[in-house]
Design an enzyme around this catalytic site. Structure first.
Site, PDB file in Angstrom:
ATOM      1  N   THR A  15       0.548  -1.084  -0.163  1.00  0.00           N
ATOM      2  CA  THR A  15      -0.030  -0.264  -0.172  1.00  0.00           C
ATOM      3  C   THR A  15       0.741   1.451  -0.168  1.00  0.00           C
ATOM      4  OG1 THR A  15      -0.663  -0.463   2.709  1.00  0.00           O
ATOM      5  CG2 THR A  15      -1.788  -1.073   1.297  1.00  0.00           C
ATOM      6  N   GLY A  16       2.125   1.068   0.225  1.00  0.00           N
ATOM      7  CA  GLY A  16       2.561   2.020  -0.279  1.00  0.00           C
ATOM      8  C   GLY A  16       3.947   2.760  -1.423  1.00  0.00           C
ATOM      9  N   ASP A  17       4.408   4.263  -1.045  1.00  0.00           N
ATOM     10  CA  ASP A  17       4.707   5.139  -1.984  1.00  0.00           C
ATOM     11  C   ASP A  17       5.323   4.598  -2.570  1.00  0.00           C
ATOM     12  OD1 ASP A  17       5.466   7.856  -3.419  1.00  0.00           O
ATOM     13  OD2 ASP A  17       6.727   7.461  -2.805  1.00  0.00           O
ATOM     14  N   LYS A  20       3.510   2.139  -5.802  1.00  0.00           N
ATOM     15  CA  LYS A  20       2.494   2.740  -6.516  1.00  0.00           C
ATOM     16  C   LYS A  20       3.229   2.971  -7.689  1.00  0.00           C
ATOM     17  CE  LYS A  20      -0.427   3.907  -3.043  1.00  0.00           C
ATOM     18  NZ  LYS A  20      -0.965   4.852  -2.396  1.00  0.00           N
ATOM     19  N   ASP A  87      -0.795  -7.958   9.178  1.00  0.00           N
ATOM     20  CA  ASP A  87       0.848  -6.752  10.477  1.00  0.00           C
ATOM     21  C   ASP A  87       2.516  -7.776  10.783  1.00  0.00           C
ATOM     22  OD1 ASP A  87       2.615  -5.825  11.887  1.00  0.00           O
ATOM     23  OD2 ASP A  87       0.475  -4.602  13.358  1.00  0.00           O
ATOM     24  N   VAL A  88       2.962  -7.264   9.830  1.00  0.00           N
ATOM     25  CA  VAL A  88       4.470  -8.047   9.802  1.00  0.00           C
ATOM     26  C   VAL A  88       4.695  -8.134  10.834  1.00  0.00           C
ATOM     27  CG1 VAL A  88       5.271  -7.158   7.457  1.00  0.00           C
ATOM     28  CG2 VAL A  88       5.373  -6.129   9.590  1.00  0.00           C
ATOM     29  N   ASP A 180      19.930  -0.871  -4.890  1.00  0.00           N
ATOM     30  CA  ASP A 180      20.922  -0.506  -5.200  1.00  0.00           C
ATOM     31  C   ASP A 180      20.103   0.859  -6.427  1.00  0.00           C
ATOM     32  OD1 ASP A 180      22.240   1.952  -5.878  1.00  0.00           O
ATOM     33  OD2 ASP A 180      23.188   1.349  -4.736  1.00  0.00           O
ATOM     34  N   HIS A 181      19.307   1.208  -6.929  1.00  0.00           N
ATOM     35  CA  HIS A 181      18.863   1.784  -8.187  1.00  0.00           C
ATOM     36  C   HIS A 181      19.830   2.162  -9.246  1.00  0.00           C
ATOM     37  CE1 HIS A 181      17.726   5.158  -6.596  1.00  0.00           C
ATOM     38  NE2 HIS A 181      17.649   5.965  -7.635  1.00  0.00           N
ATOM     39  N   GLU A 219      22.116  17.149  -6.585  1.00  0.00           N
ATOM     40  CA  GLU A 219      20.088  17.372  -6.948  1.00  0.00           C
ATOM     41  C   GLU A 219      20.122  18.870  -6.801  1.00  0.00           C
ATOM     42  OE1 GLU A 219      18.102  14.629  -4.094  1.00  0.00           O
ATOM     43  OE2 GLU A 219      20.013  13.976  -3.076  1.00  0.00           O
ATOM     44  N   ASP A 238      22.955   8.429   3.159  1.00  0.00           N
ATOM     45  CA  ASP A 238      21.628   8.463   2.045  1.00  0.00           C
ATOM     46  C   ASP A 238      22.937   8.182   0.209  1.00  0.00           C
ATOM     47  OD1 ASP A 238      19.191   8.692   1.448  1.00  0.00           O
ATOM     48  OD2 ASP A 238      19.468  10.719   0.684  1.00  0.00           O
ATOM     49  N   HIS A 243      25.131   4.789  -3.743  1.00  0.00           N
ATOM     50  CA  HIS A 243      25.108   4.921  -4.704  1.00  0.00           C
ATOM     51  C   HIS A 243      26.516   5.568  -5.529  1.00  0.00           C
ATOM     52  CE1 HIS A 243      20.841   4.849  -4.174  1.00  0.00           C
ATOM     53  NE2 HIS A 243      21.150   5.738  -3.859  1.00  0.00           N
TER      54      HIS A 243
HETATM   55  N1  LIG Z   1       9.583   5.718  -1.637  1.00  0.00           N
HETATM   56  C1  LIG Z   1      10.662   5.334  -2.841  1.00  0.00           C
HETATM   57  O1  LIG Z   1      10.482   6.647  -3.695  1.00  0.00           O
HETATM   58  C2  LIG Z   1      11.524   5.301  -2.291  1.00  0.00           C
HETATM   59  C3  LIG Z   1      13.128   4.945  -2.540  1.00  0.00           C
HETATM   60  C4  LIG Z   1      13.874   4.171  -2.181  1.00  0.00           C
HETATM   61  C5  LIG Z   1      14.246   3.383  -1.337  1.00  0.00           C
HETATM   62  N2  LIG Z   1      12.256   3.779  -1.147  1.00  0.00           N
HETATM   63  C6  LIG Z   1      12.411   2.143   0.502  1.00  0.00           C
HETATM   64  O2  LIG Z   1      11.718   1.263  -0.076  1.00  0.00           O
HETATM   65  C7  LIG Z   1      10.862   1.570   1.581  1.00  0.00           C
HETATM   66  C8  LIG Z   1       9.813   1.618   1.591  1.00  0.00           C
HETATM   67  O3  LIG Z   1       8.896   3.071   0.623  1.00  0.00           O
HETATM   68  P1  LIG Z   1       7.638   4.033   0.919  1.00  0.00           P
HETATM   69  O4  LIG Z   1       7.981   5.251   0.099  1.00  0.00           O
HETATM   70  O5  LIG Z   1       6.771   3.258   0.129  1.00  0.00           O
HETATM   71  O6  LIG Z   1       7.311   3.859   2.292  1.00  0.00           O
HETATM   72  P2  LIG Z   1       5.399   3.818   2.541  1.00  0.00           P
HETATM   73  O7  LIG Z   1       4.922   4.788   1.370  1.00  0.00           O
HETATM   74  O8  LIG Z   1       5.795   4.316   4.113  1.00  0.00           O
HETATM   75  O9  LIG Z   1       5.641   2.408   3.035  1.00  0.00           O
HETATM   76  C9  LIG Z   1       5.951   1.589   3.713  1.00  0.00           C
HETATM   77  C10 LIG Z   1       4.813   0.435   3.668  1.00  0.00           C
HETATM   78  O10 LIG Z   1       4.844  -0.279   4.560  1.00  0.00           O
HETATM   79  C11 LIG Z   1       3.563  -1.305   5.356  1.00  0.00           C
HETATM   80  N3  LIG Z   1       3.972  -1.064   6.767  1.00  0.00           N
HETATM   81  C12 LIG Z   1       3.926  -0.300   7.756  1.00  0.00           C
HETATM   82  N4  LIG Z   1       3.664  -1.042   8.813  1.00  0.00           N
HETATM   83  C13 LIG Z   1       3.342  -1.839   8.648  1.00  0.00           C
HETATM   84  C14 LIG Z   1       3.416  -3.404  10.004  1.00  0.00           C
HETATM   85  N5  LIG Z   1       3.692  -3.371  10.754  1.00  0.00           N
HETATM   86  N6  LIG Z   1       2.857  -4.151   8.345  1.00  0.00           N
HETATM   87  C15 LIG Z   1       2.422  -4.726   8.173  1.00  0.00           C
HETATM   88  N7  LIG Z   1       2.781  -3.685   6.794  1.00  0.00           N
HETATM   89  C16 LIG Z   1       3.275  -2.826   7.393  1.00  0.00           C
HETATM   90  C17 LIG Z   1       2.975   0.071   4.633  1.00  0.00           C
HETATM   91  O11 LIG Z   1       0.997  -0.463   4.488  1.00  0.00           O
HETATM   92  P3  LIG Z   1       0.419   0.142   6.041  1.00  0.00           P
HETATM   93  O12 LIG Z   1       0.141   1.238   6.127  1.00  0.00           O
HETATM   94  O13 LIG Z   1      -1.480  -0.636   5.224  1.00  0.00           O
HETATM   95  O14 LIG Z   1       0.212  -0.984   6.934  1.00  0.00           O
HETATM   96  C18 LIG Z   1       3.291   0.459   3.609  1.00  0.00           C
HETATM   97  O15 LIG Z   1       2.670  -0.590   2.720  1.00  0.00           O
HETATM   98  C19 LIG Z   1      11.873   1.851   2.490  1.00  0.00           C
HETATM   99  O16 LIG Z   1      12.834   1.094   2.838  1.00  0.00           O
HETATM  100  C20 LIG Z   1      12.346   2.921   1.671  1.00  0.00           C
HETATM  101  O17 LIG Z   1      13.452   3.736   2.225  1.00  0.00           O
HETATM  102  C21 LIG Z   1      11.396   4.508  -1.465  1.00  0.00           C
END
Ligand SMILES: NC(=O)c1ccc[n+]([C@@H]2O[C@H](COP(=O)([O-])OP(=O)(O)OC[C@H]3O[C@@H](n4cnc5c(N)ncnc54)[C@H](OP(=O)(O)O)[C@@H]3O)[C@@H](O)[C@H]2O)c1
Length: 493
Positions: A15-17, A20, A87-88, A180-181, A219, A238, A243
């Site tokens: 469901t996270g960012d 999507k 819930d993990v 590591d994208h 950036e 970071d 990277h």
């Molecule tokens: N967003 C980016 O652009 C980006 C870029 C590079 C790397 N990352 C990495 O990718 C990972 C995810 O990032 P994100 O931006 O997608 O984070 P996010 O939007 O905060 O999403 C976090 C996800 O974790 C789930 N979650 C949290 N606690 C949980 C629990 N106890 N049990 C089950 N699910 C749980 C949330 O679902 P619910 O709220 O429904 O529980 C949600 O789907 C991170 O490690 C981040 O460092 C992200």
């Protein structure tokens, strides 16, 4: 036609960012291109939210809106997606997950191939990996089990090692795919092609011809909505530890005996092992940090939302890296990254030595008109290679002028270039770990970064020390000028 692989994905953080914005569009592209077997593919998405399959599929369809050829195609893709509220941190939930995975495996005849993708905050990585094993979510019928995990991998050597040990209880190193994208970027992969496909390039890729190497990850924006995470991390963790170190290892490595992942990784690790780890005093001398101030319109870092107004977090890093080996002795690799800089780009400048004797200046004892040859690899936002040479200015006499040979990726190449996440997920499906960070690489990079971090955590910085829109603090320029050098890209130019 591409060879399609059967696979059941289990995505934590569905469901996270990131899921999507990047993961669903990437998996969809693989599906469209035939890299995922349409008849033998399913994805179980999890999060705590109480979503139905239909809600989940609606989210997936929204995320691929722009790239679907038709509604039918999008629906056909989304029909492979199943949601489980989970819930993990609750071990009992994994039993249901295991049952569901077995059911879908049978339904889609997936033969036990499983890809577990943890797209969640890093503190959950170990918990998920442990429970997957304990609750029999891993297949045991001859299919593969692979774990893809997001960054960051630890916040220092010790925490990274702890995490790695936790993962190691459930997955072998060759089953772990650390994202590591940057390794999924076209030009980063092109470094290998340019080096090892061209004797012309590889023949001069050493300290006899190269004066210095410069890697810049710049950036234009500030911390934006990531301040909460960023302020606890800083630019060193970071951008540099991951990277930048990955790019350095590819630039510095020896030629692998083949393009297989084990062989490429072996050479990257060897390069990183030859990287000199600084003493604290050397770190002070060779690394510079910065934090952006304000410039009227732009508020300073300490006044960004969710940043404490006495924050000592660095938003800029520049440094000199040295490799102690035959190829690179006396060739500094200068690296820098920062927020709120002149522009958004990533580039690598390979600066060559000038001729030992300048016959053009000798003629009339005038000053040399020769510039250093520079090979610039533009990684982002355009894919471009430019070789800066010296040439003759048209006309009488022998006046010199810069002569640039440029290759820019054309529209066709651009269209054929997959997004990093698409490429990396595909590699994981194929079991090719070349473009993922191995533990030996990650741990060595932490060893390097930890010394600098420790020094910076001890010493008080003089922040803010650079202006938004510049290329960082003056000390970053001094770092090179004291060696008689300068950054090739300089905002003042
Ligand atoms: N967003 C980016 O652009 C980006 C870029 C590079 C790397 N990352 C990495 O990718 C990972 C995810 O990032 P994100 O931006 O997608 O984070 P996010 O939007 O905060 O999403 C976090 C996800 O974790 C789930 N979650 C949290 N606690 C949980 C629990 N106890 N049990 C089950 N699910 C749980 C949330 O679902 P619910 O709220 O429904 O529980 C949600 O789907 C991170 O490690 C981040 O460092 C992200």
């Amino acid at each position: 036609m591409a060879t399609a692989t059967r696979a059941l994905f289990m995505l934590f953080g569905a469901t996270g960012d990131l899921a999507k914005r990047k993961l669903y569009p990437s998996i969809f592209n693989l599906f469209k291109k035939g890299y995922i077997d349409n008849d033998h593919f399913a994805l179980i998405g999890t999060g705590r939210r109480e979503w139905s399959d239909d809600t989940f599929r609606g989210v997936v369809m929204d995320s691929i809106n722009d790239s679907a050829d038709s509604d039918e195609q999008a629906q056909s893709f989304a029909s492979h997606f199943y949601y489980m509220s989970h819930d993990v941190t609750k071990p009992e939930h994994y039993d249901a997950l295991s049952d569901y995975a077995n059911k879908l495996d049978a339904q889609y005849e997936i033969n036990g191939n499983r890809i577990f993708y943890i797209s969640m905050a890093p503190n959950f990585f170990g918990t998920v990996a442990k429970n997957l094993k304990v609750h029999n979510c891993l297949s045991d019928n001859g299919g593969f089990n692979r774990l893809i995990i997001e960054k960051p991998f630890g916040r220092d050597y010790d925490s990274a090692e702890e995490l790695n040990n936790a993962l190691g209880k459930s997955f072998n190193e060759d089953q772990v795919y650390r994202i590591d994208h940057y390794l999924g970027k076209e030009m980063v992969q092109n470094i290998l092609a340019l080096r090892f496909g061209n004797p012309l390039v590889e023949g001069i890729w050493n300290n006899k011809y190269i004066d210095n190497v410069q890697v810049t990850l710049s950036e234009k924006l500030g911390v934006e909505e990531r301040a909460g995470y960023y302020d606890g991390a800083g630019a060193l963790r970071d951008m540099i530890q991951n990277h930048t170190m990955q790019m350095l290892s590819i630039l510095a490595m020896e030629q692998p005996i083949s393009f297989r992942d084990v062989d490429v990784r072996r050479e990257k690790i060897r390069a990183l092992r030859s990287m000199h780890i600084y003493t604290p005093d050397e770190a002070r001398e060779n690394f510079v940090r910065g934090q952006y101030g304000s410039n009227g319109d732009q508020k300073d870092y300490r006044h960004e939302d969710n940043v404490p107004n006495d924050s000592t977090t660095e938003t800029y890093v520049a440094g000199k890296v040295e490799f102690n080996n035959q190829r690179w002795a006396n060739v500094p690799f200068y690296i820098r990254t920062g927020k709120m800089l002149t522009d958004k780009f990533t580039r690598i400048d390979i600066v060559f030595k000038k001729p030992l004797i300048d016959i053009f200046a000798a003629a009339d004892n005038s000053e040399s008109q020769l510039n250093n040859n520079v090979l610039t690899l533009f990684v982002d936002p355009v894919n471009k290679v430019v070789l800066h040479l010296n040439g003759k200015k048209a006309g009488q006499g022998m006046e010199m002028k810069p002569l640039d040979l440029t290759h820019v990726q054309n529209d066709e190449e651009k269209a054929a270039t997959p997004e990093p996440y698409e490429r990396l997920i595909h590699d994981a499906i194929l079991g090719n770990a070349t473009n993922f960070a191995s533990w030996d690489e990650v741990s060595r990079a932490w060893e390097f970064a930890d010394v600098i971090r420790h020094v910076w955590d001890t010493d008080q910085p003089d922040f803010p020390n650079y202006t938004p829109g510049s290329m960082g603090p003056k000390a970053a320029d001094d770092l090179l000028s004291r060696d008689g050098r300068a950054w090739v890209f300089n905002s003042k130019k």
